[in-house]
Design a protein around this motif. Sequence first.
Motif, PDB file in Angstrom:
ATOM      1  N   MET A   1       0.618  -1.106  -0.401  1.00 22.06           N
ATOM      2  CA  MET A   1      -0.296   0.333   0.013  1.00 22.06           C
ATOM      3  C   MET A   1       0.810   1.341  -0.063  1.00 22.06           C
ATOM      4  N   SER A   2       2.915   1.109   0.290  1.00 25.88           N
ATOM      5  CA  SER A   2       2.973   2.225   0.658  1.00 25.88           C
ATOM      6  C   SER A   2       2.887   3.216  -1.225  1.00 25.88           C
ATOM      7  N   TRP A   3       2.854   2.365  -2.183  1.00 22.19           N
ATOM      8  CA  TRP A   3       3.127   2.777  -3.719  1.00 22.19           C
ATOM      9  C   TRP A   3       1.609   3.605  -3.810  1.00 22.19           C
ATOM     10  N   THR A   4       0.504   3.616  -3.058  1.00 22.69           N
ATOM     11  CA  THR A   4      -0.528   4.703  -3.752  1.00 22.69           C
ATOM     12  C   THR A   4      -0.579   5.892  -3.229  1.00 22.69           C
ATOM     13  N   GLN A   5       0.503   6.118  -2.095  1.00 19.86           N
ATOM     14  CA  GLN A   5       0.363   7.650  -2.204  1.00 19.86           C
ATOM     15  C   GLN A   5       2.002   8.693  -2.750  1.00 19.86           C
ATOM     16  N   PRO A   6       2.487   7.656  -3.326  1.00 18.86           N
ATOM     17  CA  PRO A   6       3.193   8.468  -4.480  1.00 18.86           C
ATOM     18  C   PRO A   6       2.273   8.578  -5.348  1.00 18.86           C
ATOM     19  N   VAL A   7       2.094   7.748  -5.988  1.00 19.07           N
ATOM     20  CA  VAL A   7       1.116   8.343  -7.347  1.00 19.07           C
ATOM     21  C   VAL A   7       0.047   8.589  -7.262  1.00 19.07           C
ATOM     22  N   LEU A   8      -0.710   8.783  -6.036  1.00 19.88           N
ATOM     23  CA  LEU A   8      -1.551  10.012  -5.728  1.00 19.88           C
ATOM     24  C   LEU A   8      -0.834  11.172  -6.155  1.00 19.88           C
ATOM     25  N   LEU A   9      -0.382  11.414  -5.473  1.00 20.63           N
ATOM     26  CA  LEU A   9       0.830  12.944  -5.404  1.00 20.63           C
ATOM     27  C   LEU A   9       1.249  13.193  -6.578  1.00 20.63           C
ATOM     28  N   THR A  10       1.721  11.963  -7.084  1.00 22.13           N
ATOM     29  CA  THR A  10       2.665  12.535  -8.847  1.00 22.13           C
ATOM     30  C   THR A  10       0.982  12.578  -9.611  1.00 22.13           C
ATOM     31  N   CYS A  11      -0.069  12.205  -9.702  1.00 18.81           N
ATOM     32  CA  CYS A  11      -1.360  12.352 -10.129  1.00 18.81           C
ATOM     33  C   CYS A  11      -1.563  13.923  -9.696  1.00 18.81           C
ATOM     34  N   LEU A  12      -1.983  14.038  -8.274  1.00 20.08           N
ATOM     35  CA  LEU A  12      -2.287  15.383  -8.260  1.00 20.08           C
ATOM     36  C   LEU A  12      -0.899  16.652  -8.523  1.00 20.08           C
ATOM     37  N   VAL A  13      -0.227  15.762  -8.413  1.00 22.80           N
ATOM     38  CA  VAL A  13       0.871  17.304  -8.686  1.00 22.80           C
ATOM     39  C   VAL A  13       0.749  17.666 -10.410  1.00 22.80           C
ATOM     40  N   VAL A  14       0.617  16.619 -11.214  1.00 36.16           N
ATOM     41  CA  VAL A  14       0.435  16.601 -13.001  1.00 36.16           C
ATOM     42  C   VAL A  14      -0.826  17.267 -13.302  1.00 36.16           C
ATOM     43  N   LEU A  15      -1.771  17.296 -12.368  1.00 36.20           N
ATOM     44  CA  LEU A  15      -3.142  17.931 -12.344  1.00 36.20           C
ATOM     45  C   LEU A  15      -2.834  19.257 -12.536  1.00 36.20           C
ATOM     46  N   SER A  16      -2.469  19.615 -11.327  1.00 32.86           N
ATOM     47  CA  SER A  16      -2.141  21.147 -10.856  1.00 32.86           C
ATOM     48  C   SER A  16      -1.467  21.749 -11.926  1.00 32.86           C
ATOM     49  N   ALA A  17      -0.473  20.926 -12.383  1.00 33.70           N
ATOM     50  CA  ALA A  17       0.733  22.093 -13.511  1.00 33.70           C
ATOM     51  C   ALA A  17      -0.041  21.989 -14.319  1.00 33.70           C
ATOM     52  N   ILE A  18      -0.684  20.591 -15.020  1.00 33.81           N
ATOM     53  CA  ILE A  18      -1.634  21.058 -15.997  1.00 33.81           C
ATOM     54  C   ILE A  18      -2.653  22.337 -16.566  1.00 33.81           C
ATOM     55  N   THR A  19      -3.560  22.146 -14.935  1.00 36.15           N
ATOM     56  CA  THR A  19      -4.354  23.618 -15.063  1.00 36.15           C
ATOM     57  C   THR A  19      -3.110  24.775 -15.110  1.00 36.15           C
ATOM     58  N   LEU A  20      -2.241  24.911 -13.472  1.00 32.23           N
ATOM     59  CA  LEU A  20      -1.998  26.293 -14.000  1.00 32.23           C
ATOM     60  C   LEU A  20      -1.787  26.288 -15.611  1.00 32.23           C
ATOM     61  N   PHE A  21      -0.666  25.640 -15.651  1.00 30.90           N
ATOM     62  CA  PHE A  21      -0.596  25.729 -17.757  1.00 30.90           C
ATOM     63  C   PHE A  21      -1.841  26.326 -18.549  1.00 30.90           C
ATOM     64  N   HIS A  22      -3.209  25.657 -18.222  1.00 32.47           N
ATOM     65  CA  HIS A  22      -4.024  26.056 -18.777  1.00 32.47           C
ATOM     66  C   HIS A  22      -4.336  26.851 -19.265  1.00 32.47           C
ATOM     67  N   GLY A  23      -3.956  28.005 -16.952  1.00 35.67           N
ATOM     68  CA  GLY A  23      -5.094  29.218 -17.117  1.00 35.67           C
ATOM     69  C   GLY A  23      -3.930  29.814 -17.533  1.00 35.67           C
ATOM     70  N   ALA A  24      -2.450  29.797 -17.470  1.00 36.97           N
ATOM     71  CA  ALA A  24      -1.483  30.614 -18.143  1.00 36.97           C
ATOM     72  C   ALA A  24      -1.375  31.222 -19.294  1.00 36.97           C
ATOM     73  N   ASP A  25      -1.904  31.059 -19.792  1.00 37.33           N
ATOM     74  CA  ASP A  25      -2.138  30.757 -21.403  1.00 37.33           C
ATOM     75  C   ASP A  25      -3.213  30.784 -22.215  1.00 37.33           C
ATOM     76  N   SER A  26      -4.055  30.654 -21.667  1.00 40.46           N
ATOM     77  CA  SER A  26      -5.801  30.308 -22.298  1.00 40.46           C
ATOM     78  C   SER A  26      -6.545  31.568 -22.261  1.00 40.46           C
ATOM     79  N   ALA A  27      -7.289  32.360 -22.698  1.00 37.68           N
ATOM     80  CA  ALA A  27      -8.385  33.204 -22.268  1.00 37.68           C
ATOM     81  C   ALA A  27      -9.950  33.006 -22.642  1.00 37.68           C
ATOM     82  N   ALA A  28      -9.568  31.860 -21.796  1.00 36.43           N
ATOM     83  CA  ALA A  28     -11.415  31.355 -22.000  1.00 36.43           C
ATOM     84  C   ALA A  28     -12.371  32.336 -20.889  1.00 36.43           C
TER      85      ALA A  28
END
Length: 164
Positions: A1-28
């Motif tokens: 069960m120790s591998w689930t925490q790093p995977v979830l943390l990685t997914c959270l970081v990737v999603l936040s990076a994508i969101t930040l990138f999308h928010g910085a360049d989009s004009a929506a």
Amino acid sequence: MSWTQPVLLTCLVVLSAITLFHGADSAAVSDKSDAKAANPQGDQKPHNVSIDLSEFFQLINVLFFTKGALRSIFMPEADASSFFKRRSRRAVKTQDEINAEQRQRLAADERRREYHEEQRNEFENYAEEEHDEQDEQTRVKTEQWREFHYDGLDPSYEYNRHTV
């Protein structure tokens, strides 16, 4: 069960990076104003969520990332497309690029030359030591043989004997 925490943390970081990138360049426009523009009467029911998902990711981005970190890694879409338009696979390289590649090649050649020279010197030293050691052993054995077979005559009688 120790591998689930790093995977979830990685997914959270990737999603936040994508969101930040999308928010910085989009004009929506945000979803709330889109809903009002699409339905001016306001017949649509509001969502029961207390915080929007985009607001959550923006909060995560503010907490975990500095403002300039991802901007230095990612570039706006217009810059990226112009970069690829400027330089295709068969495009002619600039003189600065050619000079930089040549400097890298020359530096690699110099490192290779120094490495092989060092290897050659080490082998020459080893071979010389082996040769000297072999000469010493041969000299000692020859000296021992002469002492054992000495008959008092100089030069030795056996080797000066005349056969009839």
